[in-house]
Design an enzyme around this catalytic site. Sequence first.
Site, PDB file in Angstrom:
ATOM      1  CB  CYS A 164      -8.302 -10.555  -4.940  1.00 57.66           C
ATOM      2  SG  CYS A 164      -8.655 -10.277  -6.695  1.00 57.66           S
ATOM      3  CE  LYS A 193       0.455   8.076  -3.160  1.00 56.33           C
ATOM      4  NZ  LYS A 193       0.373   6.703  -2.771  1.00 56.33           N
ATOM      5  CB  CYS A 236     -10.122  -6.692  -5.730  1.00 61.05           C
ATOM      6  SG  CYS A 236      -8.744  -6.472  -6.861  1.00 61.05           S
ATOM      7  CG  HIS A 256      -9.207  -8.448 -10.508  1.00 61.85           C
ATOM      8  ND1 HIS A 256      -8.041  -8.366  -9.783  1.00 61.85           N
ATOM      9  CD2 HIS A 256      -8.888  -8.962 -11.711  1.00 61.85           C
ATOM     10  CE1 HIS A 256      -7.047  -8.837 -10.523  1.00 61.85           C
ATOM     11  NE2 HIS A 256      -7.530  -9.199 -11.688  1.00 61.85           N
ATOM     12  CE  LYS A 283       3.909   2.211 -16.696  1.00 56.95           C
ATOM     13  NZ  LYS A 283       4.078   0.783 -16.705  1.00 56.95           N
ATOM     14  CG  HIS A 337       8.573   7.188 -10.638  1.00 62.04           C
ATOM     15  ND1 HIS A 337       8.876   7.757  -9.425  1.00 62.04           N
ATOM     16  CD2 HIS A 337       7.776   6.130 -10.375  1.00 62.04           C
ATOM     17  CE1 HIS A 337       8.266   7.080  -8.470  1.00 62.04           C
ATOM     18  NE2 HIS A 337       7.596   6.070  -9.023  1.00 62.04           N
ATOM     19  CB  CYS A 358      -4.744  -9.733  -7.106  1.00 62.27           C
ATOM     20  SG  CYS A 358      -5.652  -8.291  -7.617  1.00 62.27           S
ATOM     21  CG  HIS A 375      11.963   4.786  -8.325  1.00 63.74           C
ATOM     22  ND1 HIS A 375      11.208   4.704  -9.463  1.00 63.74           N
ATOM     23  CD2 HIS A 375      11.332   4.034  -7.397  1.00 63.74           C
ATOM     24  CE1 HIS A 375      10.162   3.924  -9.248  1.00 63.74           C
ATOM     25  NE2 HIS A 375      10.207   3.505  -7.984  1.00 63.74           N
TER      26      HIS A 375
HETATM   27  N1  MSP Z   1      10.784  -2.959  -3.057  1.00 67.34           N
HETATM   28  C1  MSP Z   1      10.276  -2.129  -2.036  1.00 67.34           C
HETATM   29  C2  MSP Z   1      11.375  -1.670  -1.114  1.00 67.34           C
HETATM   30  C3  MSP Z   1      12.193  -2.764  -0.498  1.00 67.34           C
HETATM   31  S1  MSP Z   1      13.497  -2.137   0.437  1.00 67.34           S
HETATM   32  C4  MSP Z   1      14.100  -3.429   1.282  1.00 67.34           C
HETATM   33  C5  MSP Z   1       9.602  -0.906  -2.622  1.00 67.34           C
HETATM   34  N2  MSP Z   1       9.931  -0.590  -3.873  1.00 67.34           N
HETATM   35  S2  MSP Z   1       9.362   0.691  -4.697  1.00 67.34           S
HETATM   36  O1  MSP Z   1       9.854   0.540  -6.045  1.00 67.34           O
HETATM   37  O2  MSP Z   1       7.961   0.807  -4.524  1.00 67.34           O
HETATM   38  O3  MSP Z   1      10.091   1.913  -4.094  1.00 67.34           O
HETATM   39  C6  MSP Z   1       9.551   2.668  -3.041  1.00 67.34           C
HETATM   40  C7  MSP Z   1      10.490   3.804  -2.811  1.00 67.34           C
HETATM   41  O4  MSP Z   1      10.631   4.599  -4.021  1.00 67.34           O
HETATM   42  C8  MSP Z   1      10.048   4.825  -1.780  1.00 67.34           C
HETATM   43  O5  MSP Z   1      10.306   4.415  -0.471  1.00 67.34           O
HETATM   44  C9  MSP Z   1      10.880   6.005  -2.199  1.00 67.34           C
HETATM   45  O6  MSP Z   1      12.199   5.786  -1.857  1.00 67.34           O
HETATM   46  C10 MSP Z   1      10.737   5.964  -3.697  1.00 67.34           C
HETATM   47  N3  MSP Z   1       9.526   6.642  -4.152  1.00 67.34           N
HETATM   48  C11 MSP Z   1       8.583   6.134  -4.985  1.00 67.34           C
HETATM   49  N4  MSP Z   1       7.662   7.109  -5.237  1.00 67.34           N
HETATM   50  C12 MSP Z   1       7.979   8.238  -4.594  1.00 67.34           C
HETATM   51  C13 MSP Z   1       7.487   9.561  -4.605  1.00 67.34           C
HETATM   52  N5  MSP Z   1       6.423   9.932  -5.280  1.00 67.34           N
HETATM   53  N6  MSP Z   1       8.176  10.480  -3.894  1.00 67.34           N
HETATM   54  C14 MSP Z   1       9.322  10.188  -3.240  1.00 67.34           C
HETATM   55  N7  MSP Z   1       9.817   8.962  -3.243  1.00 67.34           N
HETATM   56  C15 MSP Z   1       9.076   7.904  -3.702  1.00 67.34           C
HETATM   57  O7  MSP Z   1       8.833  -0.283  -1.928  1.00 67.34           O
END
Ligand code: MSP
Length: 632
Positions: free
Chosen positions: A126, A295, A143, A146, A298, A18, A129, A21
């Site tokens: 939990c 935030k 939790c 749940h 989904k 999204h 989970c 990312h």
């Molecule tokens: N897998 C772990 C990271 C491991 S790194 C060794 C993780 N993954 S995640 O899919 O949850 O990705 C988190 C990252 O996605 C955040 O740190 C950021 O880079 C990005 N973002 C996810 N949601 C975001 C926002 N709403 N706004 C900005 N970036 C965010 O954590």
Amino acid sequence: MPSVYITTPIYYVNAEPHLGHAYTTIVADVLKRFYTLLGYDTYFLTGTDEHGDKIVRAAKALNAETKEYVDKISGLFRNLWPHLNISNDDFIRTTEQRHKKVVQEILKEVYKKGDIYFSEYEGLYCYGCERFYLERELVDGKCPDHKTAPEIVKEANYFFKMSKYQEWLIDYIQKNPAFIRPERYRNEVLSFLKEPLEDLCISRPKTRLTWGITLPFDENYVTYVWFDALINYISALGFPDGELFKKFWPGAQHFIAKDILKPHAVYWPCMLKAIGIEPFKHLNVHGYWNVSQGKMSKSLGNVVRPLDMVSKYGLDQFRYFLLREMVFGLDSDFSEDALVARINSDLANDLGNLVMRSLTMAHKYLDLRPPTPSEALAIDQELLELASDTVNYYEKTMVALEFHKALIQIWELINRINKYIDTTAPWALAKKDPKRLETVLYHIVVGLKVISVLLWPFMPESSQRMQELLGVEEGIVGKGLANIKAMLRKPIKEALKKPYALFPRVESQERSQVEIKTTSNKEDTLEITIEEFQKMDLRVGVILNAEDIPKSNKLLKLTVDVGETREIVAGIKGHFLVDELKGKQVVVVTNLKPTKLMGVESRGMVLAAVDEKGELALISPTKEMKPGSKVR
Ligand code: MSP
């Protein structure tokens, strides 16, 4: 040659990519491209994090095999990046053998060293989970998924002696002010480190979780989350002996959002210290994108999908907006209204129109021949100075991750050139002072050349297009900022090119005449009687003058002689240059009710043919006719 290594987090494969990312990956791409521009050797890594119970649960929820599921979602991330023009050099998955091997080697070493020990862990578990919860993760003691109270469970696990490195870490952060940046996050980490650090649980028994990397010293356990995930940053470089590791690790910069600050700012440096590797150079931490003040989630149905934005508004428009809007480190709100406003004002109006009007003049007055300057006046010198200062400021702000400031400064220069054109009035010089005209056009073009290259990290495609229109020398990217600045003093050798609209305006209400005409197709063409047709007054007209309507992406203002002189607004911008229209004979509907378009009253409509690709041709009589002649 100096080198820099840029990484994004490896994203969990429990959800589709999204906006969040996309932002991290784009911002990392912008910095990588900036260093490429400077002439650094760069290496850029992204990837997916695929182990752990979160992922197993996500697959289960869809009744899918875990492996099949992670392949699919990882593929969604991998395939998205080319669409966002992400220039990553590698894509790592934690389920790959090359990664697992390095994790196991490191675990073995750290265990041998005595920094990993076995102990009993007691926590809130939990069963739904299949995971432990921290007190603060619970909602009303239950939790959140749940809605049941977790039970206290004791489990024997392996722990990493993180506490041993606490003092070292505090000292390191204090001695290296840019280690964690911006400063607010450095302060947050230092304040967190005032409390004693707990050791880190790094395993899960296989009775509970099998989807992970087996511990090399106990096959009944797998590593858990961070000891697996963080190591991707070095396994991808072929640690310990890989050439890439030797070359790029010393210049490592990790990009993350604030959600994963602690693992990156605390666990990772301690792990590196235990392994015996120098810490990374910078941890670059940005804020969160919120949607409608909240935030993205989904369940709220407010998840912004990057490809939707790109197909609706264009890739470079989306990239520009994200980098211009967010102050790196702070949260930002995302809205399509704000995106459209930026596209229309900054891209279509300021930059797009500047390129269009500059090259249209070069075409009209010099036939696109490179302008040669004569003596420069103070106003020209000032323009060059601002351009040169812009390059300096750009370097300073980009290095400090102040991307929005770099863009604001580039827009200062864009606006200054627009003002320079208004003040020097090349259209007046064309009549009386051709030498001065060339000098002015020279300064406009060199200023634009610099802008086109500075924008490359942000908008690679549009920058490339601008460079082609302006005849920027090939290979300038990678030659460093001094060479970009040097363009301000060099003679222009390459011919310029005919412009076209680089950034279409996003229209909301405005519908041009041409659009209205093209909406009908055979099926819905109404039959009319000859009497109805005869109501229309069609005349031959001659275009006396054509002018740009700067705020519009589609409209030109035409002055047409139809037996009398009329002003007519026509939706033909981008299809013709204003000066090629002058003198053309056209067919005009003269008894159309007058209407105001973009503040200009239009009295009549010029007829044009349009094909399915949107190509336009004006309708002209086959021989020259007297203006005002009736068309029947
Ligand atoms: N897998 C772990 C990271 C491991 S790194 C060794 C993780 N993954 S995640 O899919 O949850 O990705 C988190 C990252 O996605 C955040 O740190 C950021 O880079 C990005 N973002 C996810 N949601 C975001 C926002 N709403 N706004 C900005 N970036 C965010 O954590």
